[in-house]
Design a protein around this motif. Structure first.
Motif, PDB file in Angstrom:
ATOM      1  N   VAL A 104      16.157  20.865  59.010  1.00 35.87           N
ATOM      2  CA  VAL A 104      15.276  20.812  60.429  1.00 35.87           C
ATOM      3  C   VAL A 104      13.646  21.445  60.690  1.00 35.87           C
ATOM      4  O   VAL A 104      13.838  22.343  60.296  1.00 35.87           O
ATOM      5  N   ASN A 131      10.278  21.543  63.367  1.00 34.22           N
ATOM      6  CA  ASN A 131       9.195  21.491  64.453  1.00 34.22           C
ATOM      7  C   ASN A 131       8.430  21.977  64.354  1.00 34.22           C
ATOM      8  O   ASN A 131       8.215  23.298  63.461  1.00 34.22           O
ATOM      9  N   ALA A 184       9.675  17.419  62.831  1.00 35.13           N
ATOM     10  CA  ALA A 184       9.141  16.851  64.300  1.00 35.13           C
ATOM     11  C   ALA A 184       8.220  17.981  64.702  1.00 35.13           C
ATOM     12  O   ALA A 184       8.044  18.358  63.134  1.00 35.13           O
ATOM     13  N   LEU A 201      14.604  20.484  68.211  1.00 36.76           N
ATOM     14  CA  LEU A 201      14.245  19.506  68.519  1.00 36.76           C
ATOM     15  C   LEU A 201      13.780  19.538  69.134  1.00 36.76           C
ATOM     16  O   LEU A 201      13.129  18.830  70.257  1.00 36.76           O
ATOM     17  N   SER A 231      10.686  17.694  70.953  1.00 39.58           N
ATOM     18  CA  SER A 231      10.245  16.794  69.967  1.00 39.58           C
ATOM     19  C   SER A 231      10.263  15.926  71.303  1.00 39.58           C
ATOM     20  O   SER A 231       9.184  15.052  69.977  1.00 39.58           O
TER      21      SER A 231
END
Lengths: 490, 250
Positions: A343, A345, A374, A485, A488
């Motif tokens: 992941v 961001n 993101a 997240l 986001s």
């Protein structure tokens, strides 16, 4: 999947505007001068009272490292690292190695308590079923401060200790296996690690033993301007099994910090190692200031017939991730697995994937990679699947999915596939999708908030991988993903 | 129950006006049908009522039980008792239908200050509704709408409507892509909820659906306005004569 609702609730309960593990522990530290010279290598080795062969091995690595250059092929960019502006060793001051928890600085124990890592065996024992127990090796900056359940594991013949202790107590085992999976000159960061590694975990599971509990190492970088170079070595003898988990966090600092680890796994005939990581190093702030540079070499060698190595990783932290947990499928019939959720961001950059090297006959491998990007982050999957001439009937299945949230991030997939035998079967599936406004609107029309809708869609996306994690880690990982997240969706 | 007054809507970021002063009332207990040619703004109307972000309301208001809902987020409108059965329901990969249903039901209950459903209670409700709509149990375990046929997706919309118990339901061309058996099941799902407390706005292009869901009123929509209102017989007249008479009326 009831954990979804749980995740949503947890996300709501936590103040997510800040990295949760960003606190700094105030402990008196012992460090040599900044910078890396032969003297630094000698200092580390002497500090650990290592055998002469270990020092020679380190010095050899250091000399080779000086001739090497940093790799630039990864899809990441960062200012040049000044390797002379880093502390290579930082240990909490104490008189000798702590014999028990009572000798460990209370500030450190408090830090682990805040992180939710249980170190007191009697507390863990209370109310926990034996099969659910987890033994922990706690590494704080450059040293392992404590390893729990060592005595109980020893009864089963399992050795679980810091690599520093292993060099004192089982030097012959370390010498036999270290560097046999990731050679000293494997790559720039691995070579650097070989010269200056400070601590890490050592696991040895003897023939026919199924490790009676989950083993885990919790890495914490605390000290400013300090690199963490840990080394982990896990050996599973014939017919044995172990499940190992690692977790990582670091304080929130404006400076970038370097983490260059090496992990080597070895499985003999019919042995299995399941290695799970939840990586949550400080990712830097929203504008990309600070954060950990994570340059890690992880490799498993399925040395024996029908042996199996399985990597599962959930990567949510670090400013830069450069990491390719791999399997060398040497033994006939061996199997390698790689399950990953990465992941990114903010301004995070991830270049991660795996290598499945099929050498033996009838070897199989499976890669499931889920990248979620993101913010303004860049997320790259880079993977190699190769079959050697003699790897008849090698099989691989790769599924590589990317999910984009917002319109300023990037997802990239770079698969390399090489086959030197006509009997190999390699399958590669890849998708890139975006959480569409339409999907969000649909969920919201049913009553879910934008945040809950995103969490639900993302959880659906990563489900196949989360299922591979041990239960308690899966819940933790799901929580982490939602938090990473946060913010986001507009 | 639903009171739409002088609604003007354009597509956000564009100058294209879609609804031009649309006024419409749906009373408690009423089933109202909106019919109209393609491009008359029927789907836009349903999206704007539900709060889809792509549209900009330039004038007018939409009241649900006297409260203007145009400033509310889509999830708040849902919790207030508004349901939209989509013409094209979305697929949510990896999320089991059961998980989705539970998350949606509990999210609405939470917004309304009600306690979450217990798992046995939830399962009982789902099984009952699924049986009524002829939805097999294995479909509930599959990811929501993924790999469902057109008819299955529509049935799933009706299942969600049944479970979420909205007071105002909008059906956006729910009949499109349905064979006659599926159409009957969908109509039964609506008819089962027909009572003085609930209202429906059924948007359709064809009269066919209205054979199974008898409307109290029929509105003809053209160029972003209601151009004619009548009883169930109006639908039959449209079926016979087409929309030609109304294309230029606005």
């Amino acid at each position: 999947m009831p954990a979804v609702q749980e995740t949503i609730d947890q996300v709501k309960a936590i103040d997510v505007s800040e990295y949760k593990y960003g606190f700094i522990t105030d402990v008196e530290m012992e460090k040599p001068a900044k910078g890396l010279t032969e003297a630094t290598v000698r200092y580390i080795s002497a500090r650990k009272n290592e055998p002469a062969w270990m020092l020679d091995w380190r010095l050899d690595a250091f000399r080779r490292w000086k001739t090497m250059t940093e790799p630039t092929w990864a899809r990441v960019s960062y200012p040049e690292i000044d390797f002379q502006d880093i502390y290579y060793y930082a240990a909490p001051k104490m008189n000798g190695a702590p014999k028990s928890l009572d000798e460990v600085d209370p500030a450190i124990l408090d830090a682990y308590k805040k992180l939710g890592i249980p170190l007191r065996e009697q507390e863990i024992l209370a109310g926990v079923e034996p099969q659910n127990r987890v033994a922990v090796d706690a590494v704080f900056d450059s040293v392992s401060v404590v390893t729990t359940f060592r005595a109980e594991l020893a009864k089963a013949g399992v050795i679980f200790c810091s690599i520093s202790d292993a060099l004192q107590e089982h030097p012959e085992l370390v010498r036999k296996y270290i560097g046999t999976v990731v050679p000293v000159t494997d790559n720039y960061y691995a070579t650097l690690n070989s010269a200056v590694f400070t601590d890490g975990s050592f696991v040895f599971i003897p023939k026919g033993v199924r490790c009676p509990m989950e083993l885990s190492t919790y890495f914490r970088i605390n000290e400013k301007n300090t690199g963490q170079f840990e080394r982990t070595l896990i050996i599973a003898e014939e017919g044995s099994y172990v499940s190992y988990l690692e977790g990582c966090t670091a304080p929130q600092r404006d400076e970038n910090q370097l983490h260059a680890a090496v992990v080597e796994l070895i499985t003999m005939d019919n042995a299995e190692i399941k290695y799970s990581t939840v990586q949550n190093w400080y990712p830097g702030d929203a504008n990309g200031k600070g954060g950990i540079y994570n340059f890690v070499t992880k490799r498993g060698d399925c040395r024996g017939k029908n042996s199996k190595i399985s990597w599962t990783q959930v990567e949510t932290g670090s400013a830069i991730t450069w990491k390719y947990p791999s399997c060398i499928l040497r033994g006939d019939g061996s199997r390698g697995e790689f399950y990953s959720i990465a992941v990114s961001n903010g301004m995070q950059q991830v270049d991660s994937g795996t290598k499945m090297i099929h050498l033996g006959k009838n070897t199989t491998s499976r890669i499931i990679s889920k990248g979620i990007s993101a913010g303004r982050s860049q997320n790259t999957y880079r993977g190699l699947v190769s079959a050697h001439r003699k790897a008849t009937n090698a099989r691989n299945f790769t599924n590589c999915d990317s999910l984009l949230i917002g319109n300023q991030c990037g997802a990239h997939t770079v698969p390399y596939i090489e086959s030197k035998t006509s009997t190999a079967t390699f399958e590669h599936e890849a998708t890139t999708s975006k959480i569409s406004e339409d999907q969000l609107f649909y969920c919201m029309q049913r009553g879910l908030s934008a945040e809950d809708a995103t969490a639900l869609i993302v959880n659906g996306f990563v489900k196949d991988v989360l299922q591979q994690l041990p239960m308690e880690f899966a819940v933790e990982a799901q929580k982490l993903i939602s938090i990473s997240l946060e913010g986001s969706v507009g | 129950m639903l009171d739409i007054r002088n609604l003007h809507v354009k597509i956000a970021d564009e100058d294209k006006q879609i609804l031009n002063g649309l006024t419409l009332k749906v009373h408690r207990g009423e089933v109202a049908a909106i019919m109209g040619p393609n491009g008359s703004g029927k789907s836009t109307l349903s999206y704007v009522i539900a709060g889809k972000p792509d549209y900009e309301v330039t004038d007018g208001e939409v009241l649900l039980d006297g409260v203007n809902i145009l400033e509310m987020a889509p999830d708040a409108r849902a919790a207030a008792g508004l349901f939209l059965a989509f013409q094209y329901p979305m697929e949510i990969p990896g999320v089991a239908t059961m998980t989705f249903l539970k998350a949606a039901m509990n999210a609405q209950r939470k917004q309304r200050g009600q306690a979450e459903l217990t798992t046995p209670d939830f399962i009982k409700r789902v099984n009952k509704a699924a049986e009524l709509l002829g939805i097999p149990k294995d479909m509930l375990r599959r990811p929501l709408n993924v790999g469902f046929s057109g008819g299955e997706k529509k049935r799933m919309e009706i299942l969600q409507m049944t479970l979420l118990e909205p007071k105002m339901s909008i059906m956006d061309e729910t009949d499109s892509g349905l064979d006659i058996d599926a159409l009957k099941i969908v109509a039964e799902g609506v008819n089962a909820r027909r009572d003085p407390a609930h209202a429906f706005l059924v948007i359709t292009h064809y009269q066919r659906l209205l054979d199974y869901i008898k409307p109290d009123t029929v509105h003809v929509m053209s160029r972003g306005q209601i151009v004619k209102t009548g009883g169930a017989e109006l639908a039959l007249e449209l079926e016979a004569n087409g929309y030609r008479d109304y294309q230029s009326a606005a």
